[in-house]
Write a protein that holds these residues in place. Structure first.
Motif, PDB file in Angstrom:
ATOM      1  N   ARG B 200       0.860  -1.188   0.000  1.00 28.69           N
ATOM      2  CA  ARG B 200       0.000   0.000   0.000  1.00 28.69           C
ATOM      3  C   ARG B 200       0.890   1.230   0.000  1.00 28.69           C
ATOM      4  O   ARG B 200       1.949   1.227   0.613  1.00 28.69           O
ATOM      5  CB  ARG B 200      -0.854   0.065   1.273  1.00 28.69           C
ATOM      6  CG  ARG B 200      -1.702  -1.140   1.504  1.00 28.69           C
ATOM      7  CD  ARG B 200      -2.929  -1.090   0.634  1.00 28.69           C
ATOM      8  NE  ARG B 200      -3.810  -2.207   0.966  1.00 28.69           N
ATOM      9  CZ  ARG B 200      -4.988  -2.370   0.401  1.00 28.69           C
ATOM     10  NH1 ARG B 200      -5.412  -1.529  -0.509  1.00 28.69           N
ATOM     11  NH2 ARG B 200      -5.742  -3.380   0.734  1.00 28.69           N
ATOM     12  N   ASP B 201       0.432   2.250  -0.687  1.00 32.50           N
ATOM     13  CA  ASP B 201       1.174   3.499  -0.674  1.00 32.50           C
ATOM     14  C   ASP B 201       0.161   4.638  -0.651  1.00 32.50           C
ATOM     15  O   ASP B 201      -0.154   5.218  -1.681  1.00 32.50           O
ATOM     16  CB  ASP B 201       2.091   3.581  -1.908  1.00 32.50           C
ATOM     17  CG  ASP B 201       3.267   4.514  -1.662  1.00 32.50           C
ATOM     18  OD1 ASP B 201       3.378   5.044  -0.545  1.00 32.50           O
ATOM     19  OD2 ASP B 201       4.059   4.712  -2.592  1.00 32.50           O
ATOM     20  N   ARG B 203      -2.049   7.959  -0.496  1.00 30.33           N
ATOM     21  CA  ARG B 203      -1.858   9.367  -0.855  1.00 30.33           C
ATOM     22  C   ARG B 203      -2.363  10.209   0.292  1.00 30.33           C
ATOM     23  O   ARG B 203      -3.351   9.846   0.934  1.00 30.33           O
ATOM     24  CB  ARG B 203      -2.796   9.766  -2.006  1.00 30.33           C
ATOM     25  CG  ARG B 203      -2.586   9.201  -3.313  1.00 30.33           C
ATOM     26  CD  ARG B 203      -3.821   9.435  -4.194  1.00 30.33           C
ATOM     27  NE  ARG B 203      -5.039   8.934  -3.596  1.00 30.33           N
ATOM     28  CZ  ARG B 203      -6.170   9.580  -3.579  1.00 30.33           C
ATOM     29  NH1 ARG B 203      -6.280  10.779  -4.107  1.00 30.33           N
ATOM     30  NH2 ARG B 203      -7.240   9.052  -3.023  1.00 30.33           N
ATOM     31  N   PHE B 235      -0.008  16.548  -3.563  1.00 26.78           N
ATOM     32  CA  PHE B 235      -0.120  15.322  -2.783  1.00 26.78           C
ATOM     33  C   PHE B 235       1.260  14.744  -2.494  1.00 26.78           C
ATOM     34  O   PHE B 235       2.228  15.039  -3.195  1.00 26.78           O
ATOM     35  CB  PHE B 235      -0.903  14.274  -3.579  1.00 26.78           C
ATOM     36  CG  PHE B 235      -2.387  14.408  -3.438  1.00 26.78           C
ATOM     37  CD1 PHE B 235      -3.084  13.593  -2.576  1.00 26.78           C
ATOM     38  CD2 PHE B 235      -3.077  15.364  -4.152  1.00 26.78           C
ATOM     39  CE1 PHE B 235      -4.458  13.713  -2.432  1.00 26.78           C
ATOM     40  CE2 PHE B 235      -4.455  15.498  -4.020  1.00 26.78           C
ATOM     41  CZ  PHE B 235      -5.133  14.666  -3.163  1.00 26.78           C
ATOM     42  N   LEU B 236       1.303  13.900  -1.482  1.00 26.52           N
ATOM     43  CA  LEU B 236       2.469  13.050  -1.243  1.00 26.52           C
ATOM     44  C   LEU B 236       1.963  11.624  -1.148  1.00 26.52           C
ATOM     45  O   LEU B 236       0.830  11.404  -0.731  1.00 26.52           O
ATOM     46  CB  LEU B 236       3.124  13.403   0.096  1.00 26.52           C
ATOM     47  CG  LEU B 236       4.167  14.521   0.156  1.00 26.52           C
ATOM     48  CD1 LEU B 236       4.483  14.831   1.600  1.00 26.52           C
ATOM     49  CD2 LEU B 236       5.440  14.119  -0.573  1.00 26.52           C
ATOM     50  N   VAL B 237       2.787  10.653  -1.548  1.00 29.36           N
ATOM     51  CA  VAL B 237       2.469   9.278  -1.174  1.00 29.36           C
ATOM     52  C   VAL B 237       3.425   8.902  -0.049  1.00 29.36           C
ATOM     53  O   VAL B 237       4.500   9.495   0.087  1.00 29.36           O
ATOM     54  CB  VAL B 237       2.567   8.279  -2.353  1.00 29.36           C
ATOM     55  CG1 VAL B 237       1.392   8.457  -3.298  1.00 29.36           C
ATOM     56  CG2 VAL B 237       3.868   8.400  -3.092  1.00 29.36           C
ATOM     57  N   SER B 239       5.458   6.422   0.613  1.00 23.21           N
ATOM     58  CA  SER B 239       6.837   6.023   0.317  1.00 23.21           C
ATOM     59  C   SER B 239       7.690   7.248  -0.011  1.00 23.21           C
ATOM     60  O   SER B 239       8.853   7.342   0.372  1.00 23.21           O
ATOM     61  CB  SER B 239       6.850   5.054  -0.863  1.00 23.21           C
ATOM     62  OG  SER B 239       6.376   5.697  -2.019  1.00 23.21           O
ATOM     63  N   GLN B 240       7.060   8.208  -0.701  1.00 21.77           N
ATOM     64  CA  GLN B 240       7.759   9.425  -1.081  1.00 21.77           C
ATOM     65  C   GLN B 240       8.077  10.270   0.153  1.00 21.77           C
ATOM     66  O   GLN B 240       9.195  10.795   0.282  1.00 21.77           O
ATOM     67  CB  GLN B 240       6.837  10.198  -2.022  1.00 21.77           C
ATOM     68  CG  GLN B 240       7.392  11.449  -2.597  1.00 21.77           C
ATOM     69  CD  GLN B 240       6.330  12.203  -3.378  1.00 21.77           C
ATOM     70  OE1 GLN B 240       5.144  11.865  -3.338  1.00 21.77           O
ATOM     71  NE2 GLN B 240       6.751  13.236  -4.082  1.00 21.77           N
ATOM     72  N   ALA B 243      10.912   8.720   1.923  1.00 22.85           N
ATOM     73  CA  ALA B 243      12.157   8.995   1.215  1.00 22.85           C
ATOM     74  C   ALA B 243      12.631  10.417   1.509  1.00 22.85           C
ATOM     75  O   ALA B 243      13.813  10.652   1.753  1.00 22.85           O
ATOM     76  CB  ALA B 243      11.966   8.795  -0.283  1.00 22.85           C
ATOM     77  N   ARG B 244      11.700  11.354   1.518  1.00 18.24           N
ATOM     78  CA  ARG B 244      12.083  12.745   1.793  1.00 18.24           C
ATOM     79  C   ARG B 244      12.594  12.911   3.210  1.00 18.24           C
ATOM     80  O   ARG B 244      13.414  13.778   3.489  1.00 18.24           O
ATOM     81  CB  ARG B 244      10.898  13.684   1.565  1.00 18.24           C
ATOM     82  CG  ARG B 244      10.500  13.818   0.121  1.00 18.24           C
ATOM     83  CD  ARG B 244       9.496  14.925  -0.081  1.00 18.24           C
ATOM     84  NE  ARG B 244      10.146  16.196  -0.421  1.00 18.24           N
ATOM     85  CZ  ARG B 244      10.412  16.589  -1.659  1.00 18.24           C
ATOM     86  NH1 ARG B 244      10.083  15.843  -2.674  1.00 18.24           N
ATOM     87  NH2 ARG B 244      11.006  17.743  -1.872  1.00 18.24           N
ATOM     88  N   LEU B 320      18.531   7.154   5.201  1.00 17.15           N
ATOM     89  CA  LEU B 320      18.583   7.508   3.784  1.00 17.15           C
ATOM     90  C   LEU B 320      18.478   9.020   3.602  1.00 17.15           C
ATOM     91  O   LEU B 320      17.810   9.509   2.701  1.00 17.15           O
ATOM     92  CB  LEU B 320      17.439   6.815   3.032  1.00 17.15           C
ATOM     93  CG  LEU B 320      17.545   5.304   2.914  1.00 17.15           C
ATOM     94  CD1 LEU B 320      16.298   4.730   2.290  1.00 17.15           C
ATOM     95  CD2 LEU B 320      18.761   4.906   2.091  1.00 17.15           C
ATOM     96  N   ARG B 322      18.802  12.740   2.570  1.00 10.22           N
ATOM     97  CA  ARG B 322      19.090  13.368   1.290  1.00 10.22           C
ATOM     98  C   ARG B 322      20.591  13.561   1.046  1.00 10.22           C
ATOM     99  O   ARG B 322      21.109  13.292  -0.020  1.00 10.22           O
ATOM    100  CB  ARG B 322      18.442  14.730   1.380  1.00 10.22           C
ATOM    101  CG  ARG B 322      17.718  15.205   0.326  1.00 10.22           C
ATOM    102  CD  ARG B 322      16.841  16.410   0.592  1.00 10.22           C
ATOM    103  NE  ARG B 322      16.052  16.419   1.794  1.00 10.22           N
ATOM    104  CZ  ARG B 322      15.688  17.550   2.387  1.00 10.22           C
ATOM    105  NH1 ARG B 322      16.054  18.687   1.900  1.00 10.22           N
ATOM    106  NH2 ARG B 322      14.939  17.498   3.462  1.00 10.22           N
ATOM    107  N   VAL B 325      22.382  10.292   0.341  1.00 13.83           N
ATOM    108  CA  VAL B 325      22.062   9.806  -1.006  1.00 13.83           C
ATOM    109  C   VAL B 325      22.819  10.621  -2.042  1.00 13.83           C
ATOM    110  O   VAL B 325      23.412  10.080  -2.979  1.00 13.83           O
ATOM    111  CB  VAL B 325      20.535   9.888  -1.271  1.00 13.83           C
ATOM    112  CG1 VAL B 325      20.220   9.521  -2.708  1.00 13.83           C
ATOM    113  CG2 VAL B 325      19.791   8.968  -0.318  1.00 13.83           C
ATOM    114  N   ASP B 329      25.516   9.247  -4.698  1.00 16.46           N
ATOM    115  CA  ASP B 329      25.288   9.557  -6.105  1.00 16.46           C
ATOM    116  C   ASP B 329      26.544  10.179  -6.713  1.00 16.46           C
ATOM    117  O   ASP B 329      26.990   9.805  -7.796  1.00 16.46           O
ATOM    118  CB  ASP B 329      24.102  10.529  -6.199  1.00 16.46           C
ATOM    119  CG  ASP B 329      23.731  10.834  -7.635  1.00 16.46           C
ATOM    120  OD1 ASP B 329      23.595   9.866  -8.401  1.00 16.46           O
ATOM    121  OD2 ASP B 329      23.575  12.013  -7.975  1.00 16.46           O
TER     122      ASP B 329
END
Lengths: 288, 349
Positions: B200-201, B203, B235-237, B239-240, B243-244, B320, B322, B325, B329
C-alpha cells in the motif's frame, strides 16, 4: 585516466546518467504524484517497460485506428472486458501510450476490488487508474484526461470461455452520463485476443464465495500446473479504436435523460460487438 | 470590533491562535477557555477562563464573558490526547453539545468557527479520489475519531438550523504538520524505521501549521460561513514522504494488529487506533476548490513544503538522508566518469 565511461561509450553513459538520476529522485522522494496518485515517471520508466515484452512478443498486439484517439483534450475510451485476469486494460494502456503520436496516458477506471487488494491497488493508482465512480470520471474528464472504462466489469472478465466475444450488459450507462456531462467524445474500443489468455472452463464458485471474490477461474492449465498455470496463453491480439462518438451536441440535461443514456449506451455496445465479430473472423486462428 | 472566545486554548494550535488573534487590530479581546491553563505562561493579552467544556461550566463562562465569536478547537484527534477513548469521546461529543447549548442560549454570539477534520470522510478502498464538502454524508465505515468528528458536525448543523442568525464556519483540515506541532503523524515520521502496510502506498495532503492558523484566523475575523476543506496544494504518497525524511519503511501485513500497536507504543509513538491505521492503508484526498473560491484562502505552503519544513526541523539525519544519497550519487558518478557531464549538459541547455 580512462574512466569506465570511455570504455562503455556514449550510449551507455547516457543510460547510466538517466538511471542514476532516476534512482536518486526515487531515493529522495523528488517526484510528484497527481491527486489520483498517478506517478508519471514511475509509469514511463518502470511499469510500462515491464509490460512491453508481453505486449510485443507474447501477445503481438496489433493496433488499428489509433488516429481515432484525440491527440489532446478529454475523451472516454470504452472497451470490452475479458480474459479472467484484466490484462486487457493494461495492454490498452500500453497501446495508447506506445502507438499514439502524443504518447498519451490512459487513465483506467477500476472496480472497488482493485483498490481493496494490496500491491494491486498501489500499482493501479501509480499507473494512473482510479475508482470507477462518477466523481472521479468527471474530475478526470474535466481535467482533459483520456479515460478508459470497461463497463462490463467482472461480468465481462469472469465469463466462461464458451461465451467469448459476447458482450455482457454495459453497467448502468454511468460512463455515458459522465461523458455527456463533460461533453467528451466516446471512443469505442474492441479488443480481440484477451478471451483466449486464460480460457475459463469452470468457476470454483464455493471457494470464491468463501474468499469473497467475484469468481475463481479453472482453466485448462490452472490450477493443474501450479504456478505455470498462471502464464497466459500466447494469443494473437488486435485492438481497434473506432470512430469517436461526439456527445457535445446533446444539450444540457441529456445526462439525466435515461432514454438518451440508454440509446447512446446501446450504440456504443453495438459498435463494439460488430467490430469484435469482424476482427475475430479476420484473425482466424487465435494463437498464430 | 469583537470579543473572541477560543475554546481549547491549552493545546498548541489553540494557544497560538489565541495569541495571533490578540495581536489583530480587528479583535478587542481574546478569551481562552480550557480545563488547564496553557503550558507556556506567555498568554499575552489573553484572558484565561478555566472551564470544563463537558459540563455546564462552559455556559457560565460564555454568559459571563459575552463573546461575539466562539472558536471551537477542542475536538481531539487521538485518544492519547484525552487519556483514553472514553474521555476522548466525552470531550469531543458531550463537550461540543455543551458548548453549542451555551452558544444557543447566548444573545451575544453571532459567529461560530469549528475546527473539524477531513477524517469525517473516512478512509476506504471505495472512496472517490477527491472528497468534496458535500460528500461527507455517504462516507463509509466510521469509528473512533472519524465518528466523533461526524457527530460533532451533525450537532453543529443542528445548531445552524436553530440559530440561523449565527454565522457558522466549519473548517475540515487535512493532517496538520510543520516544524513545531506534535501529532500522531509527526511522531510516526520521526521513527528511525517506519512501519508501513505491505503493498500500500497511501496518498495524502498536508496543511502547514501556519496555514492552519491563518485559515482559522481568516474564518474568525472575516465572515465566511460554510463548510470548507483546507489543504495545501499537491499530494504526497507515503513512500515518497519516507524517502524525503530519509526513513526506512518496514512493510507489515497490517498496522492494526495488537503486536504492531504494542511495538509502536513502546517505541514512544502515540497510540494508533483504527482510524489512523485505515488512513495509513487507504489514504485520502480532498477537493480544495471551495477553499479557494468561497473561503478565499490561499495556503502559503504546499503539501510537500509542509512536509519538508517538518523534516528540516525534526527528522534530519535518517538512514537515507538526502545528503547521504547525494554523496553516494556523487561517488557513483565519479566512478563512472559522469561528473563532468552533468555540468556540460547544463551549459548547453
Amino acid at each position: 585516466m580512462t574512466s569506465l565511461i570511455d570504455m562503455l561509450g556514449d550510449e551507455m553513459a547516457g543510460r547510466a546518467e538517466r538511471f542514476l538520476g532516476f534512482a536518486r529522485r526515487r531515493l529522495t522522494g523528488d517526484f510528484t504524484v497527481d491527486s489520483f496518485g498517478f506517478d508519471a515517471e514511475l509509469t514511463e520508466n518502470v511499469l510500462l517497460p515491464a509490460l512491453r515484452p508481453l505486449y510485443r512478443n507474447w501477445f503481438r498486439v496489433e493496433v488499428r485506428g489509433i488516429d481515432n484517439v484525440p491527440a489532446d483534450g478529454a475523451a472516454l475510451i470504452v472497451a470490452n472486458h475479458s480474459g479472467t485476469v484484466p490484462v486487457d486494460s493494461l495492454m490498452t494502456q500500453l497501446a495508447v501510450h506506445d502507438e499514439h503520436p502524443a504518447s498519451r496516458h490512459l487513465r483506467a477506471l477500476g472496480a472497488t476490488l482493485v483498490f481493496q487488494l494490496p500491491v494491486v491497488s498501489d500499482l493501479a493508482r501509480k499507473s494512473g487508474s482510479t475508482l470507477a465512480c462518477n466523481e472521479d470520471v468527471e474530475k478526470l474528464l474535466a481535467g482533459g484526461e483520456l479515460v478508459g472504462v470497461w463497463p462490463e466489469g467482472f461480468k465481462g472478465v469472469g465469463k466462461p470461455y464458451s461465451e467469448r466475444y459476447q458482450l455482457q450488459r454495459f453497467g448502468r450507462g454511468g460512463f455515458v452520463a459522465a461523458a455527456l456531462r463533460s461533453g467528451a467524445p466516446i471512443v469505442p474500443c474492441s479488443i480481440v485476443g484477451a478471451e483466449e489468455i486464460y480460457p475459463m472452463i469452470a468457476n470454483a464458485d464455493f471457494l470464491a464465495r468463501l474468499l469473497r471474490l467475484p469468481y475463481i477461474p479453472i482453466t485448462p492449465t490452472f490450477p493443474w500446473l501450479g504456478p505455470a498455470g498462471l502464464v497466459p496463453l500466447p494469443s494473437k491480439w488486435i485492438i481497434e479504436f473506432g470512430e469517436p462518438i461526439e456527445t457535445e451536441n446533446y444539450g444540457d440535461g441529456a445526462a439525466d435523460d435515461p432514454m438518451v443514456v440508454f440509446d447512446l449506451t446501446d450504440r456504443v455496445r453495438d459498435t463494439i460487438q460488430q467490430t469484435l465479430h469482424t476482427l475475430v473472423e479476420e484473425r482466424g486462428n487465435p494463437f498464430i | 470590533m469583537s470579543r473572541v472566545m477560543v475554546v481549547g486554548v491549552a493545546r498548541y494550535l489553540g494557544a497560538r491562535l489565541a495569541r495571533l488573534l490578540s495581536e489583530d487590530p480587528k479583535v478587542d479581546r481574546v478569551i481562552g477557555v480550557d480545563v488547564l491553563p496553557p503550558p507556556s505562561a506567555d498568554l499575552g493579552a489573553i484572558d484565561f477562563v478555566e472551564a470544563d467544556i463537558t459540563t455546564s461550566a462552559i455556559n457560565k463562562a460564555i454568559a459571563r464573558s459575552r463573546p461575539d465569536v466562539v472558536v471551537h478547537m477542542n475536538i481531539l484527534a487521538t485518544r492519547a490526547d484525552a487519556g483514553g477513548r472514553v474521555p476522548q469521546k466525552e470531550i469531543n461529543v458531550i463537550g461540543t453539545m455543551q458548548l453549542l447549548a451555551a452558544c444557543q442560549r447566548s444573545d451575544t454570539v453571532r459567529k461560530l468557527v469549528v475546527k473539524s477534520s477531513t477524517a469525517v470522510y473516512g478512509a476506504s478502498p471505495s472512496a472517490p479520489a477527491l472528497f468534496a464538502e458535500d460528500m461527507a454524508q455517504n462516507a463509509m465505515a466510521r469509528s473512533g475519531y472519524e465518528k466523533d468528528a461526524s457527530e460533532v458536525e451533525a450537532y453543529v448543523r443542528g445548531f445552524t438550523r436553530r440559530r440561523p442568525d449565527v454565522d457558522v464556519t466549519i473548517l475540515r483540515f487535512v493532517n496538520v504538520l510543520g516544524p513545531a506541532i506534535r501529532t500522531v503523524l509527526s511522531e510516526y515520521f520521526v521513527l528511525p524505521v517506519v512501519p508501513v502496510v505491505f503493498g500500500r502506498d497511501p496518498r495524502f495532503q498536508l496543511v502547514h501549521e501556519e496555514d492552519c492558523l491563518d485559515a482559522l484566523k481568516l474564518a474568525t475575523v472575516e465572515s465566511r460561513p460554510g463548510i470548507f476543506n483546507v489543504a495545501g496544494d499537491g499530494f504526497l504518497v507515503l513512500s515518497q514522504a519516507l524517502a524525503r525524511a530519509g526513513r526506512l519503511p518496514m512493510p507489515l501485513p497490517t498496522l492494526g494488529s495488537p503486536i504492531v500497536r504494542g511495538l509502536m507504543r513502546r517505541a514512544g509513538i502515540a497510540d494508533m487506533d483504527s482510524v489512523q491505521t485505515r488512513f495509513l492503508t487507504h489514504g485520502r484526498g480532498v477537493d480544495t476548490s471551495r477553499m479557494r473560491e468561497q473561503l478565499m484562502f490561499v495556503p502559503r505552503f504546499s503539501t510537500v513544503d509542509a512536509f519538508d519544513a517538518f523534516v528540516e526541523a525534526r527528522a534530519r539525519g535518517g538512514i537515507l538522508d538526502r545528503e547521504r544519497v547525494a554523496a553516494v550519487d556523487q561517488v557513483l558518478r565519479s566512478v563512472c566518469g559522469l561528473d563532468g557531464r552533468q555540468a556540460g549538459l547544463d551549459v548547453i541547455e
